[in-house]
Design a protein around this motif. Structure first.
Motif, PDB file in Angstrom:
ATOM      1  N   VAL A 170      98.687  34.988  63.400  1.00 21.61           N
ATOM      2  CA  VAL A 170      98.757  35.023  61.936  1.00 21.61           C
ATOM      3  C   VAL A 170      99.418  33.731  61.496  1.00 21.61           C
ATOM      4  N   LEU A 171      98.663  32.898  60.793  1.00 21.00           N
ATOM      5  CA  LEU A 171      99.160  31.571  60.428  1.00 21.00           C
ATOM      6  C   LEU A 171      99.915  31.605  59.112  1.00 21.00           C
ATOM      7  N   HIS A 172      99.441  32.463  58.235  1.00 21.27           N
ATOM      8  CA  HIS A 172     100.071  32.503  56.925  1.00 21.27           C
ATOM      9  C   HIS A 172      99.896  33.887  56.319  1.00 21.27           C
ATOM     10  N   TRP A 173     100.963  34.683  56.346  1.00 24.86           N
ATOM     11  CA  TRP A 173     100.890  36.029  55.766  1.00 24.86           C
ATOM     12  C   TRP A 173     101.183  35.893  54.271  1.00 24.86           C
ATOM     13  N   PRO A 174     100.276  36.374  53.416  1.00 34.27           N
ATOM     14  CA  PRO A 174     100.466  36.136  51.973  1.00 34.27           C
ATOM     15  C   PRO A 174     101.588  36.983  51.389  1.00 34.27           C
ATOM     16  N   LYS A 175     102.061  36.595  50.228  1.00 33.34           N
ATOM     17  CA  LYS A 175     103.077  37.388  49.532  1.00 33.34           C
ATOM     18  C   LYS A 175     102.460  38.670  48.970  1.00 33.34           C
ATOM     19  N   ARG A 176     101.154  38.609  48.658  1.00 32.39           N
ATOM     20  CA  ARG A 176     100.463  39.792  48.131  1.00 32.39           C
ATOM     21  C   ARG A 176     100.146  40.770  49.257  1.00 32.39           C
ATOM     22  N   PRO A 177      99.914  42.029  48.884  1.00 33.82           N
ATOM     23  CA  PRO A 177      99.547  42.991  49.927  1.00 33.82           C
ATOM     24  C   PRO A 177      98.219  42.620  50.605  1.00 33.82           C
ATOM     25  N   VAL A 178      98.171  42.889  51.902  1.00 34.51           N
ATOM     26  CA  VAL A 178      96.935  42.705  52.662  1.00 34.51           C
ATOM     27  C   VAL A 178      96.299  44.084  52.803  1.00 34.51           C
ATOM     28  N   SER A 179      95.071  44.205  52.366  1.00 36.56           N
ATOM     29  CA  SER A 179      94.421  45.507  52.466  1.00 36.56           C
ATOM     30  C   SER A 179      93.617  45.601  53.763  1.00 36.56           C
ATOM     31  N   MET A 180      93.368  46.836  54.143  1.00 33.54           N
ATOM     32  CA  MET A 180      92.651  47.067  55.397  1.00 33.54           C
ATOM     33  C   MET A 180      91.583  48.126  55.155  1.00 33.54           C
ATOM     34  N   ARG A 181      90.355  47.770  55.483  1.00 33.05           N
ATOM     35  CA  ARG A 181      89.271  48.753  55.377  1.00 33.05           C
ATOM     36  C   ARG A 181      88.808  49.125  56.775  1.00 33.05           C
ATOM     37  N   ILE A 182      88.653  50.415  57.009  1.00 29.87           N
ATOM     38  CA  ILE A 182      88.160  50.878  58.305  1.00 29.87           C
ATOM     39  C   ILE A 182      86.874  51.665  58.071  1.00 29.87           C
ATOM     40  N   GLN A 183      85.802  51.170  58.652  1.00 32.58           N
ATOM     41  CA  GLN A 183      84.508  51.829  58.498  1.00 32.58           C
ATOM     42  C   GLN A 183      83.995  52.277  59.849  1.00 32.58           C
ATOM     43  N   LEU A 184      83.553  53.515  59.901  1.00 33.68           N
ATOM     44  CA  LEU A 184      82.897  54.002  61.118  1.00 33.68           C
ATOM     45  C   LEU A 184      81.393  53.977  60.860  1.00 33.68           C
ATOM     46  N   LEU A 185      80.655  53.485  61.833  1.00 35.36           N
ATOM     47  CA  LEU A 185      79.199  53.450  61.703  1.00 35.36           C
ATOM     48  C   LEU A 185      78.586  54.054  62.961  1.00 35.36           C
ATOM     49  N   LYS A 186      77.414  54.638  62.788  1.00 34.77           N
ATOM     50  CA  LYS A 186      76.715  55.230  63.931  1.00 34.77           C
ATOM     51  C   LYS A 186      75.312  54.654  63.960  1.00 34.77           C
ATOM     52  N   ARG A 187      74.839  54.363  65.164  1.00 32.29           N
ATOM     53  CA  ARG A 187      73.534  53.727  65.267  1.00 32.29           C
ATOM     54  C   ARG A 187      72.403  54.724  65.114  1.00 32.29           C
ATOM     55  N   ALA A 188      71.488  54.398  64.233  1.00 37.12           N
ATOM     56  CA  ALA A 188      70.264  55.166  64.012  1.00 37.12           C
ATOM     57  C   ALA A 188      69.331  54.173  63.359  1.00 37.12           C
ATOM     58  N   SER A 189      68.547  53.464  64.132  1.00 39.10           N
ATOM     59  CA  SER A 189      67.782  52.295  63.668  1.00 39.10           C
ATOM     60  C   SER A 189      68.676  51.396  62.817  1.00 39.10           C
ATOM     61  N   GLY A 190      69.609  50.768  63.492  1.00 39.28           N
ATOM     62  CA  GLY A 190      70.628  49.955  62.812  1.00 39.28           C
ATOM     63  C   GLY A 190      71.873  50.810  62.611  1.00 39.28           C
ATOM     64  N   TYR A 191      73.011  50.155  62.437  1.00 42.32           N
ATOM     65  CA  TYR A 191      74.253  50.912  62.257  1.00 42.32           C
ATOM     66  C   TYR A 191      74.379  51.357  60.810  1.00 42.32           C
ATOM     67  N   LYS A 192      74.574  52.683  60.637  1.00 36.52           N
ATOM     68  CA  LYS A 192      74.689  53.265  59.301  1.00 36.52           C
ATOM     69  C   LYS A 192      76.087  53.854  59.127  1.00 36.52           C
ATOM     70  N   PRO A 193      76.623  53.774  57.897  1.00 43.18           N
ATOM     71  CA  PRO A 193      77.937  54.368  57.646  1.00 43.18           C
ATOM     72  C   PRO A 193      77.967  55.826  58.106  1.00 43.18           C
ATOM     73  N   PHE A 194      79.072  56.218  58.710  1.00 48.74           N
ATOM     74  CA  PHE A 194      79.171  57.562  59.266  1.00 48.74           C
ATOM     75  C   PHE A 194      80.579  58.109  59.036  1.00 48.74           C
ATOM     76  N   LEU A 195      80.678  59.142  58.256  1.00 48.01           N
ATOM     77  CA  LEU A 195      81.904  59.913  58.013  1.00 48.01           C
ATOM     78  C   LEU A 195      83.062  59.159  57.343  1.00 48.01           C
TER      79      LEU A 195
END
Ligand SMILES: *[C@@H]1O[C@H](CO)[C@@H](O)[C@H](O)[C@H]1NC(C)=O
Ligand SMILES: *[C@@H]1O[C@H](CO)[C@@H](O)[C@H](O)[C@H]1NC(C)=O
Length: 177
Positions: free
Chosen positions: A62-87
């Motif tokens: 981590v070179l530079h942690w900002p003063k603002r909050p860092v958000s985190m998105r977690i996406q689960l995907l399942k393969r069915a002719s390409g990866y599709k959002p899952f749950l």
């Protein structure tokens, strides 16, 4: 006698079911330093330890942690002719606040599974973040039963509405009960 044999067969059946464990393993990992001023990755790879056992290691600086909050998105995907959002598609608006409160069941399952293998605990985060020799957390599947298939987990870190770093973890579950 009949009941004895009956019990024996039930036992053998049960033993067999308990033995039939599927395969759960990582198949790929990719790291993207979208914003190179924020963080870079010096390691992002899998190691085949032995048949059906794969370990993941990541090292991010981590070179530079900002003063603002860092958000985190977690996406689960399942393969069915390409990866599709899952749950799950979850956004935590402040990673540091999440690390303090640990208040999301799905995110907790993920973070708790690698507690032992990482130096990420709470903020301020170390300048060099590591995840080492991390094997697929099969115990997590007891809390989060998933059908067989190929999956991906995308973890995106952002601030100021811009994606800054992204980790894509791919895994496969075969006949896991
Ligand atoms: C990450 O950034 C640091 C500081 O700029 C630099 O010294 C290092 O070589 C970079 N590592 C990679 C893998 O790009
Ligand atoms: C952490 O490691 C210890 C010792 O290896 C082990 O007993 C414990 O179950 C591990 N905890 C988790 C959450 O994996």
């Amino acid at each position: 006698m009949a009941t004895l044999w009956g019990h024996l067969f039930v036992w053998i059946g049960l033993w067999h079911i308990l033995q039939v464990r599927g395969i759960a393993k990582f198949t790929n990992v990719q790291c993207f330093a979208v914003d190179e001023k924020f963080a870079n990755f010096s390691r992002c790879r899998l190691y085949a330890v032995k048949r059906d056992v794969v370990e993941m290691s990541l090292i991010a600086k981590v070179l530079h942690w900002p003063k603002r909050p860092v958000s985190m998105r977690i996406q689960l995907l399942k393969r069915a002719s390409g990866y599709k959002p899952f749950l799950y598609n979850i956004c935590q608006s402040d990673l540091c606040e999440y690390l303090e409160k640990r208040n999301h069941p799905f995110v907790n399952i993920i973070f708790n599974s690698f507690t032992n293998r990482t130096n990420v605990n709470r903020c301020p985060l170390p300048a060099e973040i590591m995840l080492e020799h991390f094997r697929f957390p099969v115990k997590a599947l007891e809390l989060l039963p998933l059908p067989s298939g190929d999956y991906a987990l995308f973890i995106t870190f952002s601030f100021d509405s811009q994606e800054r770093a992204l980790v894509k973890v791919y895994f496969t579950l075969t006949e896991y009960r």
